[in-house]
Design a protein around this motif. Structure first.
Motif, short mmCIF file in Angstrom:
data_model
loop_
_atom_site.label_atom_id
_atom_site.label_comp_id
_atom_site.label_asym_id
_atom_site.label_seq_id
_atom_site.Cartn_x
_atom_site.Cartn_y
_atom_site.Cartn_z
N GLU A 1 50.89 64.34 44.40
CA GLU A 1 51.44 63.85 43.12
C GLU A 1 51.66 62.35 43.16
O GLU A 1 51.42 61.65 42.19
CB GLU A 1 52.74 64.58 42.82
N GLN A 2 52.14 61.83 44.29
CA GLN A 2 52.34 60.38 44.39
C GLN A 2 51.03 59.62 44.29
O GLN A 2 50.98 58.51 43.78
CB GLN A 2 53.04 60.05 45.71
N ARG B 1 50.24 58.09 39.19
CA ARG B 1 50.53 56.73 38.76
C ARG B 1 50.15 56.55 37.30
O ARG B 1 49.11 57.05 36.86
CB ARG B 1 49.75 55.73 39.63
N PRO B 2 50.98 55.85 36.51
CA PRO B 2 50.63 55.62 35.11
C PRO B 2 49.27 54.95 34.98
O PRO B 2 48.97 53.97 35.65
CB PRO B 2 51.75 54.70 34.61
N ARG C 1 46.44 56.72 35.52
CA ARG C 1 45.52 57.72 36.06
C ARG C 1 45.65 59.03 35.29
O ARG C 1 44.65 59.67 34.97
CB ARG C 1 45.82 57.96 37.54
#
Length: 483
Positions: free
Chosen positions: A329-330, A334-335, A337
């Motif tokens: 998830e990290q 990311r905004p 993607r």
């Protein structure tokens, strides 16, 4: 008495009538016309234009597809000498395709043009060949091509067929990187089991995306949208992808990572997709967790929002994951993607009611309170697909179907309860071992040390006995020699 001239005239008329009747029943007239045109062609200079199916980067030539659509619609296709017949998406559809080395004729602005479909013997690539008279080139070439594009667009809009592309081509130099089949998945936004508010939110987002070309360009952003679908197997992710494709009327490109050779190959696949399409990668979490040696993590992230992703517009990228993983998830959340995150939970009572309405045509039933009670008590982990299969098997009797669902939910709840009890017992055992583990470990350690010491003592005693025996034998031998 009838004069001879009248008889001769009658015979001439009768012979001419018989000759015309004979010629009308044969192809003699067509042969004569063809011979005359062939003779006439020798007195003209012709210009030839090639339209290859793929360019040097194995990207599809859209003009080739437009010309193919246009030629199929010509009446001359049916009148040609050789024509390939294929079945269409519907059972009663028959599609005509140009055969290799076949020539058909078309007329535009009183000028005659000829089309043929050639196939290279070296690399297998197909090419349309346009032949026209050189004197007509400046007058009709560009208007004729514009005419082809407009007619093809009208045909494609009236007979829009969603295609499913797959990167399974073993010899891309012959037929390109993608192969397609008609996408006939029956799922729609109305049939997908999902929360009503969430479904309306997704539909509004997709409609807004279709109308936002100028807005994206004004912001300096690529006109694309990324979706992440998260949920266990059987929760409806694939059906939702099909419903989105039907809603947008977009083609689907399903990328199989196992068929990708490296990061550059993944980028090349993206470059060979068309606009107004959905690019789908399923089980993204498995790929990232297993750390594929073929495609790197940076290659996948660049595929999602790197420079290569800007080569094309009006695209929807859809990724699916089966489980949550903090590292995954990290990496991908990311905004920029992922624009829209949709969670697909396991079946609850609200989803069950939607399934019962869709599969059984039942909105209310006397067994619903019992089903609701089982869901409220918790402990069930059943996917909507499992509930749907039970309802399909018992669709002729809604009561039997609901009873089967209740039995399945109860069994699943019992299994889940036993699993939780075994986990709790295991955790208690581990905690008990942690509390009294010092004594146990010391006891075991003491016993092991004692056994080791005991073994060493026995080995020492054996060595002493052997040594004494050796000395005794030596003394006996010495006494014998002395005697």
């Amino acid at each position: 008495m009838i004069s001879s001239p009248v008889i001769l005239a009658f015979l001439a008329i009768f012979s001419g009538f018989c000759l015309l009747r004979f010629l009308s029943g044969t192809s003699v007239l067509q042969i004569l016309v063809r011979c005359w045109r062939s003779f006439e062609d020798h007195f003209h200079v012709y210009q030839f234009y090639k339209v290859p199916q793929y360019n040097e980067h194995f990207q599809e030539n859209r003009l080739y597809r437009k010309i193919s659509t246009y030629l199929i619609s010509l009446p001359a296709m049916e009148d040609s000498d050789f024509t390939n017949l294929f079945s269409g998406p519907k059972s009663n559809d028959i599609i005509l395709h140009l055969d290799a080395n076949q020539v058909i004729e078309d007329n535009f602005l009183s000028a005659r043009v000829w089309w043929s479909n050639e196939k290279s013997e070296t690399n297998g690539k197909r090419t349309f060949l346009l032949k026209l008279r050189k004197k007509d080139k400046r007058r009709i070439l560009r208007p004729y091509l514009q005419h082809i594009l407009s007619v093809a667009d009208e045909i494609e809009q009236s007979k829009k067929e969603i295609k499913l592309y797959m990167n399974v081509e073993s010899e891309p130099h012959e037929n390109g990187r993608w192969r397609w089949v008609p996408f006939t998945h029956p799922a729609t936004m109305d049939t997908v089991v999902m929360d009503g508010d969430l479904k309306n939110k997704v539909k509004a987002d997709l409609e807004s995306f279709l109308k936002s070309k100028q807005y994206y360009h004004r912001l300096g952003r690529v006109w694309k949208r990324s979706y992440l679908l998260l949920g266990d197997s059987g929760t409806g992710k694939s059906s939702f992808i099909a419903a989105m494709a039907k809603f947008l009327n977009f083609d689907v490109y399903d990328i199989d990572i196992t068929k990708v050779s490296d990061d550059s190959d993944l980028k090349m696949l993206l470059l060979q997709t068309t606009s107004r399409s959905m690019i789908v990668i399923e089980d993204l979490d498995r790929f990232l967790i297993e750390k594929s040696k073929v495609v790197s993590l940076s290659g996948m992230l660049n595929f999602m929002d790197g420079i290569v992703s800007c080569c094309g517009e009006e695209r929807l990228m859809v990724f699916t994951m089966n489980s949550k993983d903090q590292v995954v998830e990290q990496a991908i959340m990311r905004p920029g993607r992922i624009d829209f995150h949709i969670n697909f939970p396991l079946c609850d009572f609200s989803a069950f009611k939607s399934l019962a309405n869709s599969y059984l045509g039942v909105k209310e039933h006397k067994l619903f309170p019992q089903v609701e009670e089982i869901f409220q008590t918790g402990g069930t982990s059943v996917s909507p697909a499992e509930i749907g299969e039970i309802m399909i098997s018992n669709r002729n009797s809604p009561t039997r179907a609901l009873k089967s669902v209740i039995s399945a939910l109860q069994n699943n709840s019992i299994v889940a309860q036993r699993l939780s009890e075994s986990r709790s017992v295991r955790s208690r055992d581990e905690s008990g071992e942690a509390e009294g583990g010092v004594f146990c470990r010391e006891s075991v350690h003491t016993v092991r040390e004692f056994r080791k010491l005991y073994g060493l003592l026995r080995m020492g005693s054996r060595r002493k006995e052997e040594h004494s025996l050796d000395l005794g034998s030596v003394d006996k031998e010495g006494s014998r020699h002395g005697a």
